[in-house]
Design a protein around this motif. Structure first.
Motif, mmCIF file in Angstrom:
data_model
loop_
_atom_site.group_PDB
_atom_site.id
_atom_site.type_symbol
_atom_site.label_atom_id
_atom_site.label_comp_id
_atom_site.label_asym_id
_atom_site.label_seq_id
_atom_site.Cartn_x
_atom_site.Cartn_y
_atom_site.Cartn_z
ATOM 1 N N TYR A 74 84.758 42.633 -11.934
ATOM 2 C CA TYR A 74 85.670 43.696 -11.544
ATOM 3 C C TYR A 74 85.165 44.966 -12.222
ATOM 4 O O TYR A 74 85.069 45.016 -13.442
ATOM 5 C CB TYR A 74 87.102 43.391 -11.982
ATOM 6 C CG TYR A 74 87.681 42.159 -11.335
ATOM 7 C CD1 TYR A 74 87.469 40.897 -11.886
ATOM 8 C CD2 TYR A 74 88.429 42.254 -10.169
ATOM 9 C CE1 TYR A 74 87.990 39.762 -11.294
ATOM 10 C CE2 TYR A 74 88.969 41.119 -9.570
ATOM 11 C CZ TYR A 74 88.744 39.880 -10.138
ATOM 12 O OH TYR A 74 89.257 38.756 -9.544
ATOM 13 N N THR A 84 92.390 44.603 -13.156
ATOM 14 C CA THR A 84 91.976 45.979 -12.891
ATOM 15 C C THR A 84 91.215 46.511 -14.091
ATOM 16 O O THR A 84 91.463 46.111 -15.231
ATOM 17 C CB THR A 84 93.179 46.897 -12.614
ATOM 18 O OG1 THR A 84 94.067 46.828 -13.728
ATOM 19 C CG2 THR A 84 93.911 46.488 -11.357
ATOM 20 N N TYR A 100 91.368 47.591 -19.402
ATOM 21 C CA TYR A 100 91.419 46.561 -18.362
ATOM 22 C C TYR A 100 92.741 45.824 -18.469
ATOM 23 O O TYR A 100 93.424 45.881 -19.491
ATOM 24 C CB TYR A 100 90.229 45.606 -18.487
ATOM 25 C CG TYR A 100 90.138 44.942 -19.836
ATOM 26 C CD1 TYR A 100 89.514 45.598 -20.903
ATOM 27 C CD2 TYR A 100 90.682 43.695 -20.063
ATOM 28 C CE1 TYR A 100 89.448 45.019 -22.155
ATOM 29 C CE2 TYR A 100 90.621 43.112 -21.315
ATOM 30 C CZ TYR A 100 90.002 43.775 -22.361
ATOM 31 O OH TYR A 100 89.935 43.204 -23.606
ATOM 32 N N THR A 110 90.016 50.263 -15.667
ATOM 33 C CA THR A 110 90.280 51.695 -15.552
ATOM 34 C C THR A 110 89.330 52.493 -16.438
ATOM 35 O O THR A 110 89.232 52.232 -17.642
ATOM 36 C CB THR A 110 91.739 52.015 -15.949
ATOM 37 O OG1 THR A 110 92.620 51.277 -15.104
ATOM 38 C CG2 THR A 110 92.018 53.501 -15.787
#
Lengths: 113, 113
Positions: B102, B3, B25, B5
């Motif tokens: 990502y 992920t 991340y 952010t």
């Protein structure tokens, strides 16, 4: 400087119709990708393609989607029966090896009415 | 799970001033790449700067530099001497080798004259 190109820049279609989005990756690149960005949201991965086959796909990439490299230069994304929620910017990207950055095309804006 | 952010949906900066955009991340990988992309209203994705995780030295590109803190999994972008043309959405992206990108949710930067 070589670049990724995409056609068309904007595609408008009726719900239920098939669309084909086209990309020409940089000529010596081996890895190809499609991403999608719904307006106002982040860029999401759809599918990666290497050695003439899909190497990875996301849950977004369902049976309505397919990719093809028909002639060694073009890389296409087909949506069989478009839905309203398919309206988005679609980016093609390519990279030379697994260890370089991806180069993005300018995107195709798909509008489904 | 991978992920990325970006906790600042919007930022503003006075022209000629400095602004820092944050990104964190989550990963269990030790080798990967980090990127900042700029997306102007045209929605094209433009690479601003990249950082290889194995490099301790922070990347710089003219007025753009990063503060890469690998242990903290933090990758902030500093824009010095901000210009009106810097106004855009900025996306942080993480990429393990051979894998997809990502992306974070983006930070909208406004430059005030």
């Amino acid at each position: 400087e070589p670049e990724v190109t995409q056609t068309p820049s904007h595609q408008v279609t009726q719900m239920g119709q098939e669309v084909i989005l086209r990309c020409v990756p940089i000529s010596n690149h081996l890895y190809f990708y499609w991403y999608r960005q719904i307006l106002g949201q982040k860029v999401e991965f759809l599918v990666s393609f290497y050695n003439n086959e899909i190497s990875e796909k996301s849950e977004i990439f369902d049976d309505q989607f397919s990719v093809e490299r028909p002639d060694g230069s073009n890389f296409t994304l087909k949506i069989r029966s478009t839905k309203l929620e398919d309206s988005a910017m679609y980016f093609c990207a390519s990279r030379e090896t697994a260890y370089n950055e991806q180069f993005f095309g300018p995107g195709t804006r798909l509008t489904v009415l | 799970a991978q992920t990325v952010t970006q906790s600042q949906p919007e930022m503003s900066v006075q022209e000629a001033e400095t602004v820092t955009l944050s990104c964190t991340y989550d990963t269990s990988e030790s080798d990967y790449y980090l990127f900042w992309y700029k997306q102007p209203p045209s929605r094209q994705m433009i690479l601003v700067i990249r950082q290889e995780a194995y490099k301790q030295q922070n990347a710089t590109e003219n007025r753009f530099s990063v503060n890469f803190q690998k242990a903290a999994k933090s990758f902030s972008l500093k824009i010095s001497d901000s210009q009106l043309g810097d106004a855009a959405m900025y996306f942080c992206a993480y990429c393990p080798p051979g894998n997809q990108f990502y992306f974070g949710t983006g930070t909208s930067l406004t430059v005030i004259p």
